[in-house]
Design an enzyme around this catalytic site. Structure first.
Site, mmCIF file in Angstrom:
data_model
loop_
_atom_site.group_PDB
_atom_site.id
_atom_site.type_symbol
_atom_site.label_atom_id
_atom_site.label_comp_id
_atom_site.label_asym_id
_atom_site.label_seq_id
_atom_site.Cartn_x
_atom_site.Cartn_y
_atom_site.Cartn_z
ATOM 1 C CG HIS A 1 -1.984 0.996 1.212
ATOM 2 N ND1 HIS A 1 -1.781 2.309 1.568
ATOM 3 C CD2 HIS A 1 -3.282 0.894 0.831
ATOM 4 C CE1 HIS A 1 -2.922 2.975 1.421
ATOM 5 N NE2 HIS A 1 -3.849 2.143 0.972
ATOM 6 C CG ASP B 1 -8.631 2.842 -1.287
ATOM 7 O OD1 ASP B 1 -8.548 2.491 -0.092
ATOM 8 O OD2 ASP B 1 -7.812 3.604 -1.822
#
Lengths: 343, 356
Positions: free
Chosen positions: A181, A302
């Protein structure tokens, strides 16, 4: 069409408490907005902060029926949960290690309550690579988590450093993917963006950071050492698919290039998968689809930073072969995570 | 570079002198030469098959493969195949043709795979020949015409053949035949130019509507020339299912769903047509075909498709290797038992994925 979304975030109260107690970066502060409402402000790094509305914090903390109801409304069958960043890797090691363990236990409990709707990736205090490798192994073998999530660099140190090899080797040995990430870029780059703070995070800084991180991993020869290792990038590959040809073209010409067994693109195509998190636009999708193919793309939203509904409608609307869409929506994630197909 | 190059041509033909000679004699074909070296074998005002002398030269064909970097071609006999002969003579010729194919594969196992022919006039003989094809001859699949001397492929008498093929999970390469009736389309080589496409499409519609793919979901069915016009008319076939009882009597899903489980070669050779095919069935269901030596296209029509490198690899050879059970690496190619690769079973239903 069945949908598994790959990059969906949560917080635990224990993590929020730790962020509130933390004195350096990252830390959570109260602030009063223009309308006089008190909210949380996440001080991510010097020069980069993020306002966290009560709604967002509430969604992050919900690992139960509220989240499932939102998934139902958007037509999402399963979420692959991972803790939102910045994570516990930023805290001092003893605190981070203890929190990681608690968070992974808590995540496993939430999954156990709804195994039909949730699966998850382990949080790791990877400032201690050996300890993080052991926790990954525990999380996978004892808790049934399906891989790990890493929040990029640690104070500017990227995970191509030799000392992190043990963590990558453990993931490869366990046969689980690691999600990489993005984070705000390290200090030097952050300075270049400092005049325009809006660029430090998802608008630009994140992609720079995660793409740099990925290319560092490739250039370091990590995938010659760990050829079966799988890395998952969000945001349609953090811009790398767009650059891949040029990277190859100049990599092979540069006198500064180190010796790799293959071209950079070959590692990217074999060792990386990308998700659609926060990238709901067809031209970019088509570029990635043509560059990587349907076997390397996974649906993601997300959440809660992006809307489930928007992500789901986007993937439903793209014009590609049905079989490819099935792979992207659920098949690839099932294969990568070893999930049983419910259909 | 450790990327194994494996270019496999699913659509290539045996050109064999005895077959041609006996066909000319038995079917009453008339030879006609063209200025650029073709011999056209004609009947009723149109060409039935044709050749150039060089097509008989296997070594020349191998050199051509080398020049074009083609690793392997899957050979079948083209139209009219065995179906011009009838009865015992058809069985004899099928055995002969399959022997020839097996010899070519046996001499060049790295370069040729083989698809056998079935004497479908005689179903028991076809079942025996299937045993021989998959047994002693070690061929990789069968070629079946779009009609069998005028009989449709869904004729009930062929049911045991489909059942056996399904049980064997054997790849079937469907190749066009002249339509059963061509009396009104003899000019401009229309039986070849348009009749083939029509008959391919007709055969596929019959196979789908008759439920053969529902009853026998385990074998890969590969359609030549990108399926004729089938993929263009899927919505029309689905509307048939929605509108007319006859169109849904034998199947429980929309016709397009069966069509998407089938495999298609790229021998339409035409970018926009291939883009459409890719849009409907995806890269896992397309196989590069050259129609060598009659067309002998190279891979450019696939190279220029707007698809990923990994998808291109599947189309250029990966899918063919999987469906025909050919193990490809740089050193050698060997046959593996079909279905041995648990990750990618060859049947079209299995490859389809959802089982719904």
């Amino acid at each position: 069409m069945k949908k598994i979304s790959f990059e969906e975030h949560f917080f635990t109260n224990s993590h929020l408490d730790a962020l509130r107690a933390h004195k350096g970066y990252p830390r959570l502060e109260k602030f009063t907005d223009q309308n006089g409402n008190t909210a949380d402000r996440l001080m991510r790094m010097p020069g980069s902060f993020q306002d966290m509305s009560a709604t967002i914090v509430g969604r992050l903390l919900d690992l139960g029926e509220g989240r499932v109801a939102a998934m139902d409304a958007a037509g999402i069958d399963m979420q692959v949960l991972s803790m939102a960043g910045p994570g516990i890797e930023e805290l001092d090691l003893p605190t981070g290690r203890a929190l990681a363990k608690d968070i992974n236990d808590e995540l496993a409990e939430a999954i156990a309550r709804r195994p039909d709707r949730f699966t998850g990736l382990a949080t790791l205090a990877y400032g201690d690579p050996e300890g993080a490798a052991a926790e990954l192994e525990r999380a996978v073998t004892k808790l049934g988590l399906k891989g790990g999530k890493l929040n990029s660099h640690l104070a500017g140190e990227y995970l191509d450093h030799r000392k992190y090899r043990v963590l990558w080797e453990t993931a490869e040995r366990l046969g689980v993917p690691m999600m990489l990430h993005p984070k705000d870029p390290p200090a030097g780059v952050l300075t270049a963006l400092a005049d325009y703070p809006g660029l430090t995070q998802a608008a630009w800084g994140f992609a720079f950071d995660a793409a740099t991180h990925s290319l560092r991993l490739i250039a370091s020869g990590l995938f010659d050492a760990c050829p079966k290792l799988k890395i998952v990038l969000g945001h349609l590959g953090e811009s790398i698919p767009f650059w891949l040809w040029r990277i190859d073209n100049h990599w092979t010409r540069s006198p500064m290039t180190v010796a790799l067994q293959r071209r950079p693109s070959e590692y990217f195509l074999d060792n990386f998968l990308v998700s659609t998190s926060g990238m709901f636009h067809d031209p970019q999708f088509q570029c990635v689809y043509q560059t990587l193919g349907a076997d390397r793309i996974m649906f993601a939203v997300d959440y809660p930073y992006e809307a489930m509904e928007q992500g789901a409608r986007f993937i439903e609307g793209i014009v590609i072969p049905e079989g490819d869409k099935r792979k992207i929506c659920s098949g690839n994630a099932e294969k990568l995570l070893g999930l049983k197909s419910v259909e | 570079m450790n990327v194994a190059k494996s270019i496999i041509d699913i659509h290539a033909h045996v050109v064999d002198r005895r077959y041609v000679r006996e066909l000319v004699a038995d079917a009453g074909l008339t030879a006609q030469s063209t200025a650029d070296g073709q011999t056209l074998l004609r009947k009723d005002g149109h060409t039935v098959l044709w050749y150039r002398e060089a097509m008989f030269d296997v070594d020349a064909r191998l050199r051509d493969m080398d020049e074009k970097s083609i690793d392997m071609r899957a050979l079948s006999y083209s139209t009219p195949n065995v179906y011009e002969w009838r009865g015992a003579r058809q069985i004899e010729m099928a055995r002969y043709m399959n022997d020839v194919t097996a010899q070519m594969v046996g001499r060049h196992p790295e370069r040729f795979a083989g698809l056998g022919s079935l004497p479908l006039d005689d179903v028991p003989a076809s079942l025996s020949e299937l045993d021989r094809i998959t047994g002693e001859l070690g061929l990789h699949g069968v070629m079946i015409g779009s009609n069998i001397a005028g009989q449709p492929l869904n004729h009930p008498r062929f049911e045991p053949v489909w059942a056996r093929i399904d049980a064997l999970r054997l790849a079937v390469f469907e190749h066009p035949m002249f339509p059963a009736h061509t009396e009104d389309m003899e000019e401009f080589e229309l039986p070849l130019r348009v009749g083939f496409v029509f008959d391919t499409t007709l055969a596929a519609a019959r196979m789908i509507y008759s439920g053969i793919f529902e009853r026998y979901p385990n074998f890969p069915y590969i359609m030549a020339h990108t399926g004729g016009a089938l993929l263009m008319i899927l919505e029309r076939l689905d509307n048939g299912y929605r509108l007319f009882p006859d169109c849904r009597a034998r199947i429980n899903r929309l016709p397009s769903e069966y069509a998407k489980r089938l495999y298609y070669d790229t021998a339409s050779f035409y970018g926009p047509a291939l883009a459409m095919a890719h849009g409907i069935v995806g890269a896992d269901h397309l196989l590069w075909g050259s129609d060598d030596p009659f067309i002998g296209a190279d891979t450019r029509h696939v190279d220029t498709m707007k698809i990923s490198a990994s998808d291109r690899k599947k189309i250029l050879g990966g899918n063919a290797a999987r469906l025909l059970g050919i193990q490809v690496n740089k050193k050698k190619r060997t046959r593996t038992p079909r279905g041995a690769d648990a990750e990618s079973p060859p049947g079209h239903a299995a490859a389809c994925g959802d089982g719904q």
